[in-house]
Write a protein that holds these residues in place. Structure first.
Motif, PDB file in Angstrom:
ATOM      1  N   GLN A 245       3.444  -3.992  16.657  1.00 46.27           N
ATOM      2  CA  GLN A 245       2.157  -4.355  16.193  1.00 46.27           C
ATOM      3  C   GLN A 245       0.767  -3.454  16.293  1.00 46.27           C
ATOM      4  OE1 GLN A 245       1.222  -8.157  18.015  1.00 46.27           O
ATOM      5  NE2 GLN A 245       2.874  -9.216  17.009  1.00 46.27           N
ATOM      6  N   GLN A 246       0.895  -2.516  17.060  1.00 47.51           N
ATOM      7  CA  GLN A 246       0.072  -1.708  17.267  1.00 47.51           C
ATOM      8  C   GLN A 246       0.171  -0.499  16.360  1.00 47.51           C
ATOM      9  OE1 GLN A 246      -0.682   0.464  20.983  1.00 47.51           O
ATOM     10  NE2 GLN A 246      -2.357   1.656  20.504  1.00 47.51           N
ATOM     11  N   TYR A 247       1.505  -0.135  15.951  1.00 47.05           N
ATOM     12  CA  TYR A 247       1.735   0.914  14.964  1.00 47.05           C
ATOM     13  C   TYR A 247       1.687   0.592  13.442  1.00 47.05           C
ATOM     14  CZ  TYR A 247       4.250   4.913  13.254  1.00 47.05           C
ATOM     15  OH  TYR A 247       4.540   6.296  12.569  1.00 47.05           O
ATOM     16  N   HIS A 248       2.131  -0.729  13.165  1.00 47.42           N
ATOM     17  CA  HIS A 248       2.238  -1.138  11.832  1.00 47.42           C
ATOM     18  C   HIS A 248       1.186  -2.321  11.696  1.00 47.42           C
ATOM     19  CE1 HIS A 248       5.654   1.111  10.132  1.00 47.42           C
ATOM     20  NE2 HIS A 248       6.132   0.929  11.177  1.00 47.42           N
ATOM     21  N   GLY A 249       0.679  -3.081  12.480  1.00 47.00           N
ATOM     22  CA  GLY A 249      -0.084  -4.125  12.257  1.00 47.00           C
ATOM     23  C   GLY A 249      -1.521  -4.252  12.818  1.00 47.00           C
ATOM     24  N   SER A 250      -2.062  -2.921  12.796  1.00 48.85           N
ATOM     25  CA  SER A 250      -3.379  -2.605  13.263  1.00 48.85           C
ATOM     26  C   SER A 250      -4.389  -2.550  12.274  1.00 48.85           C
ATOM     27  CB  SER A 250      -3.401  -1.611  14.164  1.00 48.85           C
ATOM     28  OG  SER A 250      -2.977  -0.299  13.474  1.00 48.85           O
ATOM     29  N   GLY A 251      -4.176  -3.231  10.814  1.00 48.95           N
ATOM     30  CA  GLY A 251      -5.042  -2.956  10.022  1.00 48.95           C
ATOM     31  C   GLY A 251      -4.506  -2.246   8.594  1.00 48.95           C
ATOM     32  N   GLY A 252      -4.964  -2.405   7.573  1.00 46.64           N
ATOM     33  CA  GLY A 252      -4.735  -1.739   6.387  1.00 46.64           C
ATOM     34  C   GLY A 252      -5.092  -0.107   6.459  1.00 46.64           C
ATOM     35  N   ASN A 253      -4.391   0.505   5.344  1.00 48.10           N
ATOM     36  CA  ASN A 253      -4.376   2.010   5.356  1.00 48.10           C
ATOM     37  C   ASN A 253      -4.982   2.200   3.719  1.00 48.10           C
ATOM     38  OD1 ASN A 253      -4.212   4.731   4.941  1.00 48.10           O
ATOM     39  ND2 ASN A 253      -2.345   4.644   6.226  1.00 48.10           N
ATOM     40  N   PRO A 254      -6.433   2.503   3.804  1.00 44.80           N
ATOM     41  CA  PRO A 254      -7.161   2.655   2.530  1.00 44.80           C
ATOM     42  C   PRO A 254      -6.604   3.960   1.668  1.00 44.80           C
ATOM     43  CG  PRO A 254      -8.526   3.536   4.315  1.00 44.80           C
ATOM     44  CD  PRO A 254      -7.333   2.818   4.908  1.00 44.80           C
ATOM     45  N   ALA A 255      -5.905   4.870   2.207  1.00 43.51           N
ATOM     46  CA  ALA A 255      -5.351   5.950   1.351  1.00 43.51           C
ATOM     47  C   ALA A 255      -4.107   5.539   0.789  1.00 43.51           C
ATOM     48  CB  ALA A 255      -4.968   7.057   2.558  1.00 43.51           C
ATOM     49  N   THR A 256      -3.562   4.336   0.998  1.00 42.01           N
ATOM     50  CA  THR A 256      -2.350   3.937   0.309  1.00 42.01           C
ATOM     51  C   THR A 256      -2.508   3.879  -1.307  1.00 42.01           C
ATOM     52  OG1 THR A 256      -1.441   3.006   2.222  1.00 42.01           O
ATOM     53  CG2 THR A 256      -0.301   2.210   0.189  1.00 42.01           C
ATOM     54  N   PRO A 257      -3.637   3.319  -1.697  1.00 48.75           N
ATOM     55  CA  PRO A 257      -3.716   3.477  -3.275  1.00 48.75           C
ATOM     56  C   PRO A 257      -3.857   4.746  -3.720  1.00 48.75           C
ATOM     57  CG  PRO A 257      -4.958   1.588  -2.214  1.00 48.75           C
ATOM     58  CD  PRO A 257      -4.518   2.681  -1.122  1.00 48.75           C
ATOM     59  N   VAL A 258      -4.516   5.429  -3.106  1.00 47.03           N
ATOM     60  CA  VAL A 258      -4.598   6.998  -3.617  1.00 47.03           C
ATOM     61  C   VAL A 258      -3.142   7.385  -3.505  1.00 47.03           C
ATOM     62  CG1 VAL A 258      -5.542   9.252  -2.995  1.00 47.03           C
ATOM     63  CG2 VAL A 258      -6.905   7.197  -2.556  1.00 47.03           C
ATOM     64  N   TYR A 259      -2.381   7.552  -2.541  1.00 44.21           N
ATOM     65  CA  TYR A 259      -1.280   7.954  -2.673  1.00 44.21           C
ATOM     66  C   TYR A 259      -0.280   7.527  -3.457  1.00 44.21           C
ATOM     67  CZ  TYR A 259       2.615  10.633  -0.330  1.00 44.21           C
ATOM     68  OH  TYR A 259       3.648  11.469   0.198  1.00 44.21           O
ATOM     69  N   ALA A 260      -0.545   5.988  -3.946  1.00 42.85           N
ATOM     70  CA  ALA A 260       0.373   5.452  -4.876  1.00 42.85           C
ATOM     71  C   ALA A 260       0.168   6.084  -6.390  1.00 42.85           C
ATOM     72  CB  ALA A 260       0.192   4.093  -4.819  1.00 42.85           C
ATOM     73  N   LEU A 261      -1.264   6.365  -6.377  1.00 40.88           N
ATOM     74  CA  LEU A 261      -1.629   6.781  -8.108  1.00 40.88           C
ATOM     75  C   LEU A 261      -1.099   7.996  -7.969  1.00 40.88           C
ATOM     76  CD1 LEU A 261      -5.271   5.825  -8.565  1.00 40.88           C
ATOM     77  CD2 LEU A 261      -3.225   5.287  -9.751  1.00 40.88           C
ATOM     78  N   ALA A 262      -0.817   8.909  -6.669  1.00 42.63           N
ATOM     79  CA  ALA A 262      -0.422  10.353  -6.929  1.00 42.63           C
ATOM     80  C   ALA A 262       0.850  10.371  -7.113  1.00 42.63           C
ATOM     81  CB  ALA A 262      -0.815  11.144  -5.639  1.00 42.63           C
ATOM     82  N   LEU A 263       1.543   9.275  -6.758  1.00 49.92           N
ATOM     83  CA  LEU A 263       3.045   9.134  -7.138  1.00 49.92           C
ATOM     84  C   LEU A 263       3.130   8.983  -8.490  1.00 49.92           C
ATOM     85  CD1 LEU A 263       4.377   7.529  -4.053  1.00 49.92           C
ATOM     86  CD2 LEU A 263       5.016   9.730  -4.662  1.00 49.92           C
ATOM     87  N   VAL A 264       2.378   7.898  -8.971  1.00 54.56           N
ATOM     88  CA  VAL A 264       2.341   7.751 -10.589  1.00 54.56           C
ATOM     89  C   VAL A 264       2.118   9.178 -11.376  1.00 54.56           C
ATOM     90  CG1 VAL A 264       1.113   6.649 -12.288  1.00 54.56           C
ATOM     91  CG2 VAL A 264       1.501   5.278 -10.295  1.00 54.56           C
ATOM     92  N   GLY A 265       1.321   9.930 -10.890  1.00 57.59           N
ATOM     93  CA  GLY A 265       0.958  11.246 -11.393  1.00 57.59           C
ATOM     94  C   GLY A 265       2.374  11.997 -11.243  1.00 57.59           C
TER      95      GLY A 265
END
Length: 432
Positions: A245-265
């Motif tokens: 829960q501390q590692y994966h469940g401690s809140g969202g990661n705002p960098a994820t949409p940026v990273y996903a768009l980079a993968l789309v690139g």
């Protein structure tokens, strides 16, 4: 373009060849005793011990806490087989078949729209990707969960294409497959929204508002998967087992949409470049403006490499070796801007299409991609392995839905070569 337009034999051959390529490489990796990659580490530290523990607890395994951040479905199947006498090689070979089935099924979805040649190029890119190959060589939940997600996507696909005479049946099938996906990885709950997404996509294709009645019916498809997530949350006291829960469940990661768009690139652009006239649209001033605005938006959140916050993937590895300004990566932000431009150029061509079925499927595929990104944003960690396969699959389906057999396969051939190179580096160097 539908499966009947393409021909079932052509679809089947493309699917079998892509699946066989992936399966052969994965099984070879299993019996070669490869080790040293992230998937090997996860198998040794998490999945294999969890399977062994549950097998020893059969027929009543403890599900309130165990050494995996995912739902227990995969481990329950493997532990049941283990308790019946299956050894590690058998379990890993079965896991490799899950990966082969995923590649074959995704290739069939693409082949039904773009034909066998384009689908084979796509299938090779997916089959050789380190983010499908690693989870097939070593025990992991990724490919089985993604297979169920694609099953749910396919079940609701006729709703987007406007050829679902029994919408309730399509919605129910998607709902059941979404439950299966959640049973393996709880973060896959977004698949339960596929019937609603398909209905909205069809309405977008026909340039109208979706009916309230159809959306209400689609909302029912959400209930079983969300109830299962709620049960797990009650059982664990959170969205992941207590140990994680501390590692994966401690809140969202705002960098994820940026990273996903980079993968789309990278991967999305490769998929879209096969559309005739796409490059010309990509280079227009309007699309350039979208890229600039998207780049500015991406600068609102940190995107530099930070271990156990922003790490775990090819692009993160490259970003870690390149400079950043004020915690904004000078590698990922421009690449994300390119990804936004890639989507904008696609949508410009989508808006000009006169085929409502093609527009419906194209919009549906992009909605599915958006759902996967939104779900992963809720994870505290931003791992490339959870983002790259959906980017490749859903952008390829969107691209081929728009142009059918007119699709040009060479960009996906290049993507397959890149996948092969990345997997070779990953296995030889034991990378992430």
């Amino acid at each position: 373009m539908t499966a009947t337009d393409i021909g079932r034999r052509e679809i089947l051959m493309a699917a079998l060849l892509a699946g066989a390529l992936h399966g052969a490489l994965a099984v070879a990796g299993v019996f070669a005793g490869l080790e040293g990659t992230y998937a090997h580490s996860d198998q040794v530290a998490y999945h294999a011990p969890t399977i062994a523990k549950m097998a020893s607890e059969m027929p009543s395994p403890v599900l309130s806490d165990y050494q995996s951040a995912t739902a227990p479905g995969f481990h329950l199947v493997m532990s049941a087989l283990s308790s019946l006498g299956a050894d590690a090689s058998v379990l890993r070979a079965l896991n490799a078949l899950f990966g082969a089935a995923l590649v074959a099924f995704a290739t069939a979805l693409v082949a039904a729209r773009g034909g066998g040649r384009a689908a084979l190029a796509f299938g090779a890119a997916l089959a050789l990707s380190p983010y499908t190959l690693n989870p097939s060589i070593w025990l992991a939940t990724d490919n089985l969960a993604t297979l169920f997600v694609l099953g749910a996507f396919a079940a609701a696909l006729p709703l987007a294409a406007g050829r679902a005479p029994r919408a309730a049946v399509a919605g129910a099938a998607a709902s059941i497959l979404a439950v299966a996906a959640v049973g393996v990885r709880q973060i896959m709950a977004y698949a339960a929204a596929f019937p609603g997404a398909a209905i909205v996509a069809r309405a977008c294709a026909e340039r109208r508002m979706p009916s309230v009645a159809s959306l209400a019916g689609a909302a029912l498809a959400l209930v079983p998967a969300l109830l299962l997530v709620a049960f797990f949350a009650w059982l664990w006291g959170g969205l992941v087992p207590p140990s994680f829960q501390q590692y994966h469940g401690s809140g969202g990661n705002p960098a994820t949409p940026v990273y996903a768009l980079a993968l789309v690139g990278i991967w999305g652009l490769a998929a879209f470049l096969g559309i005739p006239g796409y490059l010309r649209e990509l280079l227009t001033p309007r699309v350039a403006l979208v890229a600039l605005l998207a780049g500015a938006a991406c600068c609102l959140v940190p995107s530099n490499y930070v271990v156990h916050v922003r790490f775990g993937g090819v692009l993160w590895t490259i970003a870690s070796k390149l400079p950043s300004i004020a915690e904004r990566s000078l590698f990922l932000v421009p690449l994300a801007a390119l990804g936004a431009a890639a989507l904008a150029a696609y949508l410009r061509l989508w808006s000009r299409s006169h085929d409502a079925a093609a527009r419906g499927v194209g919009a549906y595929a992009l909605f599915a991609l958006l759902g996967s990104i939104a779900a992963q944003t809720a994870n505290s960690q931003c791992f490339e392995r959870y983002l790259q396969p959906p980017v490749l699959v859903f952008t390829a389906i969107a691209a081929m839905a728009l142009v059918g057999r007119s699709y040009r396969a060479w960009p996906l051939v290049a993507a397959a070569a890149l996948s092969a190179a990345l997997s070779a580096m990953n296995i030889l160097r034991g990378g992430a």
